[in-house]
Design a protein around this motif. Structure first.
Motif, PDB file in Angstrom:
ATOM      1  N   GLY A 115       8.319   5.316   1.578  1.00  0.00           N
ATOM      2  CA  GLY A 115       8.599   5.237   0.156  1.00  0.00           C
ATOM      3  C   GLY A 115       7.610   6.090  -0.609  1.00  0.00           C
ATOM      4  O   GLY A 115       6.642   6.600  -0.051  1.00  0.00           O
ATOM      5  N   PRO A 116       7.829   6.270  -1.933  1.00  0.00           N
ATOM      6  CA  PRO A 116       6.886   7.060  -2.722  1.00  0.00           C
ATOM      7  C   PRO A 116       5.536   6.360  -2.794  1.00  0.00           C
ATOM      8  O   PRO A 116       5.488   5.115  -2.774  1.00  0.00           O
ATOM      9  N   PRO A 117       4.402   7.116  -2.844  1.00  0.00           N
ATOM     10  CA  PRO A 117       4.324   8.586  -2.853  1.00  0.00           C
ATOM     11  C   PRO A 117       4.223   9.210  -1.455  1.00  0.00           C
ATOM     12  O   PRO A 117       4.136  10.421  -1.341  1.00  0.00           O
ATOM     13  N   SER A 118       4.207   8.370  -0.401  1.00  0.00           N
ATOM     14  CA  SER A 118       3.996   8.907   0.945  1.00  0.00           C
ATOM     15  C   SER A 118       5.104   9.858   1.369  1.00  0.00           C
ATOM     16  O   SER A 118       4.857  10.851   2.070  1.00  0.00           O
ATOM     17  N   ASP A 119       6.340   9.576   0.954  1.00  0.00           N
ATOM     18  CA  ASP A 119       7.434  10.453   1.391  1.00  0.00           C
ATOM     19  C   ASP A 119       7.264  11.866   0.863  1.00  0.00           C
ATOM     20  O   ASP A 119       7.630  12.838   1.518  1.00  0.00           O
ATOM     21  N   GLY A 120       6.660  12.006  -0.332  1.00  0.00           N
ATOM     22  CA  GLY A 120       6.408  13.345  -0.867  1.00  0.00           C
ATOM     23  C   GLY A 120       5.403  14.115  -0.022  1.00  0.00           C
ATOM     24  O   GLY A 120       5.541  15.328   0.169  1.00  0.00           O
TER      25      GLY A 120
END
Length: 613
Positions: A115-120
């Motif tokens: 999920g955000p922000p890790s996916d970015g």
């Protein structure tokens, strides 16, 4: 080397390494290059950071030598927190920059979604790699479908240098969200080696936009390992064979389809491995029509439905037509009266070193054919080193009698080929159940008792009859407490009684080969390594700690007898027992790891058609 470098910090001139002689930067770089590989030939990802911290000269030498940075450190994104993902992103960027324009190698593992922000951050790491796609030379990717479209965009990717690809997707369902994605690897003109493992991918028509079909340039490939839910892939490979292909491994759950066109000649193919949970096609008739003059490794492994009884004859026909010299054969035909076909195959393979077959029928002479007669002018497969006898549900006869004396003939084979007379190194017995395997080969009057040396009758009775089933069934993590809801107290006291009996057992004057043969060290080691709370009643009786102490206590006596006998017994998974002869120069630790079952298992498992792939 790094230790010496750290000591150099305290010297007046850290560049002086050998009696005042300054090491040239080029020599230092070559030292870094050779030191970056471990004993297995893999790159050590920690060497460069350590070298750069020694002193300024080392840092400059490492930073200016691009080949050191062309192999990226492992990019494993499954477990790290956000801060770790940032460090992986920065390290990836650093390696890509310092490697210049050289071809790069990387290992990417991302089998979960974020999920955000890790996916970015994950997307940014993948973008850094994609921006350098024209430099990809060798890549190993494990991923879930979410990241596939980012790593292999359907229209932008060009892979002019890619020569080796390992692609594994172990999650499902799989949804193709973009067209053209399936042909992305056709834009890799130098691709020669692939490993494609998509066995867990779900291509149910209701969940996906169509069947999964990753297309590869089959005519260019030299080595292929393909594990696929699509059984027609083998058809595609054989209809457009590569002239230089020398290794082909194909596995699928249900093998239905064979090539419709006449089979080609594969002049350089040395390894052919076909695996399936079940073959529902006549794969041995197909094999007999192939022309494979360079073949040395043949493996047809899986259940047969309908059953076939002429597999050995058809394999012999292929060997005779091709004129090949097989060194490794693994066949799992349905057992039947094909003794003559088996003998014919052995005569055509004088250089055979490894053989895996199903346990033959009771009235068969197949095992007797493996007894070595050194006085014969043409001894049967005199170079045989490894023999495996296997169980497979769809390959076994309908009426199988556990009381048949397989041990008598097998011991005769072993004694005729022991290292003092032949080259035999290992005999493996593989069944679906450890205790049943013991009953077949190691019953009370087994011939193996003779070659192992007999033990005290009372000790043997306790080891074989009173404790064996409890030890194998209850001292493992898979046990479900709910199965014993009504007799928990009796179970825990029985387990404790078995452990106490083993703890008071004195091994100074006892032949411990029976302990090894019945897998006692393996089970105790497995219990000692179990996760907390996974062994029944461990919180009360501390079974894990006691099992570990027993292994330590028994170690010198087991090693004593393994050295004395010249071989050891090993169990390395449920239902698999091996007799392994000691090799010259083998250390006690190597032998001990074998006895505990810590060494790598073989890649043929009747219960898992994809094992070792």
């Amino acid at each position: 080397m790094l230790k010496y470098g750290r000591q150099g910090r305290q010297q007046s001139d850290p560049r002086r390494r050998v009696e005042g002689v300054e090491v040239p930067e080029e020599i230092l770089q070559q030292i870094f290059w050779f030191a970056s590989f471990d004993r297995t030939g893999k790159r050590d990802p920690l060497l460069l950071p350590r070298a750069c911290r020694v002193d300024r000269q080392w840092r400059q030498a490492a930073m200016s030598y691009a080949p050191l940075w062309a192999v990226l450190p492992p990019i494993h994104l499954d477990d790290p927190q956000e801060g770790d993902l940032c460090r992986i992103r920065d390290a990836t960027s650093l390696y890509l920059t310092r490697s210049g324009v050289l071809p790069i190698t990387f290992n990417l593992k991302c089998e979960r979604e974020f999920g955000p922000p890790s996916d970015g951050i994950v997307i940014r790491i993948i973008e850094l790699l994609v921006n350098e796609c024209e430099r990809w030379e060798s890549i190993d990717v494990r991923f879930c479908m979410r990241w596939f479209s980012y790593l292999f965009p359907p229209t932008e990717l060009r892979l002019p240098l890619l020569s080796r690809l390992e692609l594994r997707a172990l999650t499902y369902p799989w949804r193709f969200t973009s067209t053209g994605m399936d042909e992305v690897f056709m834009r890799a003109p130098n691709l020669r080696h692939i490993v494609s493992n998509l066995r867990w991918v779900d291509h149910n028509a209701e969940l996906t936009q169509g069947p999964i079909k990753l297309v590869f340039p089959w005519t260019l490939l030299e080595t292929v390992t393909c594990v696929s839910p699509r059984d027609e892939v083998y058809d595609e490979i054989m209809e457009s064979p590569a002239a230089k292909m020398h290794s082909l491994t194909y596995a699928t759950q249900v093998f239905r389809q064979l090539p419709r066109t006449p089979p080609p000649v594969l002049p350089d193919l040395t390894v052919l491995r076909l695996r399936a949970g079940v073959f529902i096609c006549d794969v041995f008739s197909h094999l007999s029509s192939l022309l494979l003059p360079a073949l040395t490794h043949l493996e047809i492994w899986g259940g047969m439905n309908p059953r076939t009884h002429d597999a050995y004859r058809k394999t012999s026909a292929m060997v005779r037509r091709s004129g090949c010299s097989l060194q490794r054969v693994a066949l799992s035909p349905s057992t039947g009266d094909d003794d003559e076909g088996f003998l014919r195959l052995l005569r055509l393979c004088p250089h055979l070193e490894s053989l895996d077959i199903p346990l033959p029928e009771p009235n068969s002479n197949i095992l007797q054919a493996l007894v070595l007669n050194p006085s014969s002018p043409t001894p049967t497969v005199p170079k045989l080193r490894v023999l495996g006898l296997h169980y497979h549900l769809l390959s076994m006869p309908d009426t199988f009698d556990l009381r048949v004396g397989y041990d008598i003939t097998l011991v005769e084979v072993v004694q005729s080929r022991a290292p003092s007379k032949g080259l035999l190194e290992e005999v493996s017995l593989v069944w679906d159940n450890t205790l049943v395997l013991h009953d077949i080969f190691f019953h009370q009057d087994s011939e193996f008792n003779v070659i192992d040396g007999r033990v005290d009758a009372q000790v043997a009775k306790r080891l074989v009859h009173n404790m064996r089933s409890t030890l194998h069934w209850h001292f493992k993590e898979a046990i479900s407490w709910r199965l014993y809801e009504n007799r928990r107290l009796a179970l825990m006291w029985n387990m404790n009684r078995v452990m106490l009996s083993l703890e008071v057992l004195s091994l100074e004057k006892i032949n411990t080969s029976h302990l090894m043969r019945y897998g006692y060290p393996f089970v105790l080691h497995r219990a000692s390594e179990a996760h907390p709370g996974r062994i029944f009643a461990d919180n009360i009786f501390r079974f894990r700690a006691r099992a570990k102490r027993l292994c330590t206590k028994w170690k010198p006596f087991l090693l004593r007898d393994a050295r004395r006998l010249g071989y050891r017994w090993r169990q390395y998974r449920e239902g698999c027992v091996s007799l392994i002869w000691n090799k010259p120069g083998e250390s006690d630790e190597d032998i001990w790891n074998d006895i505990l079952g810590k060494s790598d298992p073989g890649d043929l498992d009747p219960q898992n058609w994809f094992s070792g792939l």
